[in-house]
Design a protein around this motif. Structure first.
Motif, PDB file in Angstrom:
ATOM      1  N   GLN A 121       0.830  -1.205   0.000  1.00 54.13           N
ATOM      2  CA  GLN A 121       0.000   0.000   0.000  1.00 54.13           C
ATOM      3  C   GLN A 121       0.866   1.257   0.000  1.00 54.13           C
ATOM      4  O   GLN A 121       0.569   2.223  -0.709  1.00 54.13           O
ATOM      5  N   TRP A 122       1.923   1.227   0.801  1.00 54.53           N
ATOM      6  CA  TRP A 122       2.802   2.396   0.879  1.00 54.53           C
ATOM      7  C   TRP A 122       3.452   2.686  -0.473  1.00 54.53           C
ATOM      8  O   TRP A 122       3.510   3.825  -0.917  1.00 54.53           O
ATOM      9  N   TRP A 123       3.935   1.646  -1.149  1.00 53.36           N
ATOM     10  CA  TRP A 123       4.594   1.815  -2.445  1.00 53.36           C
ATOM     11  C   TRP A 123       3.596   2.307  -3.505  1.00 53.36           C
ATOM     12  O   TRP A 123       3.917   3.199  -4.304  1.00 53.36           O
ATOM     13  N   ALA A 124       2.385   1.744  -3.500  1.00 60.19           N
ATOM     14  CA  ALA A 124       1.379   2.167  -4.476  1.00 60.19           C
ATOM     15  C   ALA A 124       0.998   3.632  -4.258  1.00 60.19           C
ATOM     16  O   ALA A 124       0.786   4.386  -5.222  1.00 60.19           O
ATOM     17  N   ARG A 125       0.892   4.041  -3.013  1.00 56.56           N
ATOM     18  CA  ARG A 125       0.534   5.436  -2.742  1.00 56.56           C
ATOM     19  C   ARG A 125       1.655   6.373  -3.165  1.00 56.56           C
ATOM     20  O   ARG A 125       1.404   7.478  -3.664  1.00 56.56           O
ATOM     21  N   ARG A 126       2.913   5.973  -2.989  1.00 57.05           N
ATOM     22  CA  ARG A 126       4.026   6.792  -3.428  1.00 57.05           C
ATOM     23  C   ARG A 126       4.061   6.871  -4.970  1.00 57.05           C
ATOM     24  O   ARG A 126       4.390   7.908  -5.530  1.00 57.05           O
ATOM     25  N   GLN A 127       3.740   5.766  -5.635  1.00 62.68           N
ATOM     26  CA  GLN A 127       3.687   5.792  -7.091  1.00 62.68           C
ATOM     27  C   GLN A 127       2.633   6.794  -7.580  1.00 62.68           C
ATOM     28  O   GLN A 127       2.855   7.525  -8.540  1.00 62.68           O
ATOM     29  N   TRP A 128       1.502   6.811  -6.909  1.00 56.24           N
ATOM     30  CA  TRP A 128       0.418   7.724  -7.312  1.00 56.24           C
ATOM     31  C   TRP A 128       0.781   9.179  -7.018  1.00 56.24           C
ATOM     32  O   TRP A 128       0.582  10.062  -7.853  1.00 56.24           O
ATOM     33  N   SER A 129       1.329   9.449  -5.822  1.00 57.03           N
ATOM     34  CA  SER A 129       1.624  10.834  -5.434  1.00 57.03           C
ATOM     35  C   SER A 129       2.758  11.436  -6.263  1.00 57.03           C
ATOM     36  O   SER A 129       2.762  12.636  -6.551  1.00 57.03           O
ATOM     37  N   LYS A 130       3.731  10.610  -6.660  1.00 61.45           N
ATOM     38  CA  LYS A 130       4.864  11.108  -7.440  1.00 61.45           C
ATOM     39  C   LYS A 130       4.675  10.936  -8.939  1.00 61.45           C
ATOM     40  O   LYS A 130       5.452  11.470  -9.737  1.00 61.45           O
ATOM     41  N   GLY A 131       3.671  10.150  -9.333  1.00 62.39           N
ATOM     42  CA  GLY A 131       3.416   9.943 -10.742  1.00 62.39           C
ATOM     43  C   GLY A 131       4.514   9.185 -11.440  1.00 62.39           C
ATOM     44  O   GLY A 131       4.768   9.396 -12.633  1.00 62.39           O
ATOM     45  N   GLN A 132       5.185   8.292 -10.717  1.00 66.60           N
ATOM     46  CA  GLN A 132       6.284   7.519 -11.284  1.00 66.60           C
ATOM     47  C   GLN A 132       6.138   6.056 -10.887  1.00 66.60           C
ATOM     48  O   GLN A 132       5.658   5.742  -9.788  1.00 66.60           O
ATOM     49  N   ALA A 133       6.569   5.169 -11.764  1.00 67.12           N
ATOM     50  CA  ALA A 133       6.521   3.739 -11.451  1.00 67.12           C
ATOM     51  C   ALA A 133       7.521   3.382 -10.363  1.00 67.12           C
ATOM     52  O   ALA A 133       7.307   2.455  -9.581  1.00 67.12           O
ATOM     53  N   VAL A 134       8.646   4.123 -10.301  1.00 70.86           N
ATOM     54  CA  VAL A 134       9.658   3.910  -9.262  1.00 70.86           C
ATOM     55  C   VAL A 134       9.851   5.239  -8.536  1.00 70.86           C
ATOM     56  O   VAL A 134      10.683   6.067  -8.927  1.00 70.86           O
ATOM     57  N   PRO A 135       9.071   5.480  -7.480  1.00 70.43           N
ATOM     58  CA  PRO A 135       9.153   6.777  -6.784  1.00 70.43           C
ATOM     59  C   PRO A 135      10.492   7.039  -6.113  1.00 70.43           C
ATOM     60  O   PRO A 135      10.913   8.189  -5.992  1.00 70.43           O
ATOM     61  N   TYR A 136      11.182   5.986  -5.669  1.00 67.22           N
ATOM     62  CA  TYR A 136      12.497   6.140  -5.049  1.00 67.22           C
ATOM     63  C   TYR A 136      13.483   5.223  -5.777  1.00 67.22           C
ATOM     64  O   TYR A 136      13.288   4.001  -5.822  1.00 67.22           O
ATOM     65  N   ALA A 137      14.530   5.799  -6.329  1.00 69.43           N
ATOM     66  CA  ALA A 137      15.497   5.008  -7.079  1.00 69.43           C
ATOM     67  C   ALA A 137      16.291   4.101  -6.150  1.00 69.43           C
ATOM     68  O   ALA A 137      16.505   4.413  -4.970  1.00 69.43           O
ATOM     69  N   ILE A 138      16.728   2.980  -6.674  1.00 66.46           N
ATOM     70  CA  ILE A 138      17.562   2.057  -5.894  1.00 66.46           C
ATOM     71  C   ILE A 138      18.862   2.760  -5.507  1.00 66.46           C
ATOM     72  O   ILE A 138      19.536   3.362  -6.351  1.00 66.46           O
ATOM     73  N   GLY A 139      19.213   2.683  -4.245  1.00 61.18           N
ATOM     74  CA  GLY A 139      20.435   3.304  -3.749  1.00 61.18           C
ATOM     75  C   GLY A 139      20.256   4.702  -3.209  1.00 61.18           C
ATOM     76  O   GLY A 139      21.205   5.287  -2.672  1.00 61.18           O
ATOM     77  N   ARG A 140      19.040   5.248  -3.282  1.00 61.34           N
ATOM     78  CA  ARG A 140      18.838   6.626  -2.846  1.00 61.34           C
ATOM     79  C   ARG A 140      19.123   6.793  -1.358  1.00 61.34           C
ATOM     80  O   ARG A 140      19.678   7.808  -0.931  1.00 61.34           O
ATOM     81  N   TYR A 141      18.735   5.811  -0.538  1.00 64.49           N
ATOM     82  CA  TYR A 141      18.920   5.924   0.910  1.00 64.49           C
ATOM     83  C   TYR A 141      20.003   4.971   1.408  1.00 64.49           C
ATOM     84  O   TYR A 141      19.975   4.561   2.572  1.00 64.49           O
ATOM     85  N   ARG A 142      20.947   4.625   0.529  1.00 62.73           N
ATOM     86  CA  ARG A 142      22.007   3.696   0.913  1.00 62.73           C
ATOM     87  C   ARG A 142      22.841   4.233   2.074  1.00 62.73           C
ATOM     88  O   ARG A 142      23.148   3.522   3.025  1.00 62.73           O
ATOM     89  N   THR A 143      23.192   5.511   2.014  1.00 61.91           N
ATOM     90  CA  THR A 143      24.030   6.105   3.059  1.00 61.91           C
ATOM     91  C   THR A 143      23.338   6.071   4.413  1.00 61.91           C
ATOM     92  O   THR A 143      23.972   5.844   5.454  1.00 61.91           O
ATOM     93  N   ASP A 144      22.020   6.271   4.432  1.00 57.29           N
ATOM     94  CA  ASP A 144      21.278   6.280   5.703  1.00 57.29           C
ATOM     95  C   ASP A 144      21.241   4.900   6.350  1.00 57.29           C
ATOM     96  O   ASP A 144      21.228   4.789   7.578  1.00 57.29           O
TER      97      ASP A 144
END
Length: 355
Positions: free
Chosen positions: A7-30
């Motif tokens: 549900q969280w991923w689907a909602r992020r896809q809808w709000s950002k209008g992208q199939a991949v709202p967060y790219a792989i590796g974006r939060y790697r440092t965290d």
């Protein structure tokens, strides 16, 4: 409110209008500073989403698997806060943690009950005086220096404390000393038996003898956690003509039941503390609640005129303005620390102490 990862991923896809709202590796440092969590997370259990695509503050339920194979559900915040004060990998899994330290089951005594006064009955404590039908607590109240009024006056604001039939000697309540130190937990029985504020008791062992902001040698200071701290101290002593014998600084406010803090290395001449931080053997050190404790220690030191330089090893990120990252104790690291000392106190002032 937390929601499932789908549900969280689907909602992020809808709000950002992208199939991949967060790219792989974006939060790697965290996530790199939580190696145990990286090992426990499996994308195949979480809708194919990698951990580096999930913000650490995301309010989402994720599935984790510990080294023993236990599956459990927790949010990123719950996982990052889970280590607490325990130094073992099992604390990252609720089932392993429960098995490692099972809760004690208190079995009531067969003769347990209430005295006429309402306090909990303990026959073992009145056998020595069969003619005195008063309970143990009532007799202690009569012969101890603390009166009922004095006892209740020690109760912390908001604490449900009163020496009455409503309270049992087995219950723990919040108390504070005459100096207004933060509350601590103790039974009424222990208060009457001489239990006093642990902060005051520890301070009498050393901190009370020095002024706020002064460095000193404390008997409460722990031994170095690894060989890296003594080696860094040795290299600094070879470069600076300063005394590195002190192991504690008197602070104005309590820190974990003490009025002192114990940085790894203290330079009293410059009023700079140096800390050597790693995630430790199990990846539990200086992350989650321990990082918050580090930040609080730094604030207490800065409040009394000291500055802090933290050497952050591995994947730990800087948390202060003068922190440095490193992979181990080297001469290059010592040069960087000396550079930080110059930024803090001035190059000319630090140069006066160079060998």
């Amino acid at each position: 409110m937390p929601e499932s990862v789908e549900q969280w991923w689907a909602r992020r896809q809808w709000s950002k209008g992208q199939a991949v709202p967060y790219a792989i590796g974006r939060y790697r440092t965290d996530w790199e500073r939580y190696p145990v969590l990286v090992r426990q997370y499996h994308p195949d259990l979480n809708h194919g989403i990698t951990l580096t695509q999930i913000p650490p503050a995301a309010d989402v339920y994720l599935v984790w698997q510990c080294d023993s194979g236990h599956l459990f559900v927790a949010t990123p915040e719950e996982q990052r806060s889970r280590p607490g004060g325990t130094r073992r990998r099992s604390v990252w899994c609720p089932q392993c943690a429960e098995a490692a330290a099972p809760r004690a089951v208190k079995v009531p005594e067969p003769d347990a009950g209430l005295h006429v006064c309402g306090h909990a009955r303990d026959l073992r404590r009145i056998e020595n005086d069969p003619n005195d039908d008063r309970c143990y607590l009532c007799r202690r109240l009569d012969r101890e220096t603390l009166t009922r009024e004095q006892l209740v006056s020690m109760a912390a604001p908001g604490s449900r404390v009163a020496v009455s039939a409503a309270n049992s000697t087995a219950g723990k309540f919040s108390w504070q000393c005459e100096h207004g130190h933060p509350t601590y937990q103790a039974t009424i029985e222990r208060i009457l038996g001489g239990r006093r504020c642990p902060i005051c008791r520890h301070a009498r062992g050393g901190a009370d003898r020095v002024a706020v902001g002064e460095a000193f040698v404390s008997r409460w200071a722990p031994v170095p956690a690894s060989a890296a701290e003594p080696e860094l101290k040795r290299r600094l002593a070879a470069r600076l003509d300063v005394s590195l014998d002190a192991n504690a600084v008197r602070v104005a406010k309590p820190f974990h039941a003490h009025l002192e803090v114990w940085p790894d290395i203290l330079i009293p001449e410059l009023k700079v503390a140096i800390e050597y931080d790693t995630t430790g053997r199990h990846g539990l050190e200086h992350v989650g609640p321990r990082e918050e404790s580090d930040r609080r220690k730094d604030r207490l030191l800065r409040a009394v005129g000291w500055e802090v330089v933290r050497v952050r090893c591995g994947k730990l990120q800087p948390i202060g303005p003068f922190d440095v990252t490193a992979g181990g104790v080297t001469d290059a690291l010592v040069d960087r620390i000396l550079g930080r000392l110059g930024e803090i106190r001035g190059e000319l002032f630090v140069a006066a102490y160079r060998r």
